[in-house]
Design a protein around this motif. Structure first.
Motif, mmCIF file in Angstrom:
data_model
loop_
_atom_site.group_PDB
_atom_site.id
_atom_site.type_symbol
_atom_site.label_atom_id
_atom_site.label_comp_id
_atom_site.label_asym_id
_atom_site.label_seq_id
_atom_site.Cartn_x
_atom_site.Cartn_y
_atom_site.Cartn_z
ATOM 1 N N UNK A 145 -3.006 5.686 -10.585
ATOM 2 C CA UNK A 145 -1.568 5.945 -10.489
ATOM 3 C C UNK A 145 -0.939 5.142 -9.360
ATOM 4 N N UNK A 146 -1.684 5.057 -8.229
ATOM 5 C CA UNK A 146 -1.180 4.290 -7.093
ATOM 6 C C UNK A 146 -1.044 2.816 -7.423
ATOM 7 N N UNK A 147 -1.994 2.287 -8.172
ATOM 8 C CA UNK A 147 -1.935 0.876 -8.541
ATOM 9 C C UNK A 147 -0.831 0.621 -9.559
ATOM 10 N N UNK A 148 -0.566 1.614 -10.408
ATOM 11 C CA UNK A 148 0.560 1.497 -11.338
ATOM 12 C C UNK A 148 1.883 1.478 -10.573
ATOM 13 N N UNK A 149 1.986 2.318 -9.547
ATOM 14 C CA UNK A 149 3.198 2.353 -8.743
ATOM 15 C C UNK A 149 3.378 1.077 -7.941
ATOM 16 N N UNK A 150 2.247 0.511 -7.471
ATOM 17 C CA UNK A 150 2.316 -0.689 -6.624
ATOM 18 C C UNK A 150 2.460 -1.969 -7.429
ATOM 19 N N UNK A 151 1.972 -1.945 -8.669
ATOM 20 C CA UNK A 151 2.067 -3.143 -9.497
ATOM 21 C C UNK A 151 0.780 -3.913 -9.637
ATOM 22 N N UNK A 152 -0.364 -3.324 -9.270
ATOM 23 C CA UNK A 152 -1.637 -4.011 -9.418
ATOM 24 C C UNK A 152 -2.687 -3.429 -8.496
ATOM 25 N N UNK A 153 -3.924 -3.988 -8.524
ATOM 26 C CA UNK A 153 -4.984 -3.530 -7.620
ATOM 27 C C UNK A 153 -4.538 -3.594 -6.171
ATOM 28 N N UNK A 154 -4.807 -2.522 -5.426
ATOM 29 C CA UNK A 154 -4.274 -2.412 -4.067
ATOM 30 C C UNK A 154 -5.366 -2.078 -3.065
ATOM 31 N N UNK A 155 -5.416 -2.841 -1.985
ATOM 32 C CA UNK A 155 -6.327 -2.580 -0.869
ATOM 33 C C UNK A 155 -5.537 -1.910 0.247
ATOM 34 N N UNK A 156 -6.080 -0.796 0.778
ATOM 35 C CA UNK A 156 -5.377 -0.016 1.796
ATOM 36 C C UNK A 156 -6.153 -0.059 3.104
ATOM 37 N N UNK A 157 -5.442 -0.322 4.190
ATOM 38 C CA UNK A 157 -6.036 -0.346 5.531
ATOM 39 C C UNK A 157 -5.197 0.519 6.467
ATOM 40 N N UNK A 158 -5.876 1.268 7.348
ATOM 41 C CA UNK A 158 -5.188 2.076 8.356
ATOM 42 C C UNK A 158 -5.795 1.783 9.722
ATOM 43 N N UNK A 159 -4.942 1.630 10.711
ATOM 44 C CA UNK A 159 -5.420 1.354 12.063
ATOM 45 C C UNK A 159 -5.984 2.608 12.704
ATOM 46 N N UNK A 160 -6.902 2.423 13.667
ATOM 47 C CA UNK A 160 -7.477 3.551 14.406
ATOM 48 C C UNK A 160 -6.433 4.179 15.321
ATOM 49 N N UNK A 161 -6.714 5.391 15.757
ATOM 50 C CA UNK A 161 -5.769 6.133 16.593
ATOM 51 C C UNK A 161 -6.462 6.732 17.810
ATOM 52 N N UNK A 162 -5.816 6.616 18.969
ATOM 53 C CA UNK A 162 -6.202 7.335 20.188
ATOM 54 C C UNK A 162 -5.041 8.248 20.563
ATOM 55 N N UNK A 163 -5.318 9.492 20.939
ATOM 56 C CA UNK A 163 -4.229 10.383 21.323
ATOM 57 C C UNK A 163 -4.724 11.617 22.047
#
Length: 225
Positions: A145-163
């Protein structure tokens, strides 16, 4: 000065050795529920998306929590809190809400806290703690569903967090060795998300900044020695 620092360090060590109980070490394991209150601006970048209000929301998750506490005086302890990395589902909101779950991600979030115990060695022992949280995101993947919404195969990256992190809790001593420990914790967790979609006309990159605002509820069994 060197002699003075050495003497101060020796005094602190002797205070800890004298003040701590025979059960200075505690390990614990139990259940954890992570209540996420995520906030993120609309996705930016790309052409087909974003439309106004194309946003994402991170869902809650449950996992097994465990950790170790060292009591260096009756009233003070240091704690390392860990857990089996939970997987959080991510849903579209606003314009992309009809696509439902669009992605998921795991998070590894070790936290170190210094605790103050209000009634040391009592049957019921309330405590508060503050410390530092580090969150690493792994295993991010887009759904069909996410790839349909985005328009194709999608790679997701998230940065690390310090808090910063903080919790309140209480332990109930069953006997000299065993206890039940419950806590409510909050950590300042934030991440930059980058989604790269492969389309027929080339890669499309979309970004946003997520504040997770997680509140974690834990109930564990502890063993002290």
């Amino acid at each position: 000065m060197k002699n003075l620092l050495s003497a101060a360090a020796a005094a602190l060590l002797s205070l800890g050795a004298a003040g701590a109980s025979a059960q200075s070490n505690t390990v614990y394991v139990g259940g954890a529920y992570i209540d996420v209150h995520s906030r993120a601006p609309a996705l930016s970048g790309g052409q087909a998306l974003p439309a106004p209000g194309a946003q994402i929301e991170v869902d809650d998750a449950s996992t097994v929590g465990f950790g170790y506490t060292y009591r260096f005086t009756p009233a003070w302890s240091v704690e390392a809190a860990l857990g089996i990395p939970p997987r959080h589902k991510t849903y579209g909101r606003g314009f992309i809400e009809p696509f439902g779950q669009i992605s998921s991600v795991k998070q590894v979030a070790p936290t170190v806290l210094v605790n103050y115990h209000f009634s040391p060695m009592a049957k019921v022992e309330p405590f508060v703690g503050v410390g530092i949280n580090y969150t690493h995101f792994t295993g991010a993947r887009s759904t069909a569903s996410g790839e349909a919404a985005s328009g194709g195969p999608t790679k997701i990256e998230l940065s690390d967090s310090w808090g910063l992190a903080a919790h309140v809790g209480a332990s109930y001593a069953i006997d000299k060795a065993w206890s039940i420990v419950g806590t409510i914790a909050y950590a300042d967790v934030k991440s930059d998300l980058k989604a790269t979609t492969t389309t027929a006309s080339g890669d499309v990159v979309r970004t946003t900044h997520i504040k997770f605002n997680p509140v974690a509820y834990t109930l564990c069994v502890g063993y002290s020695f």
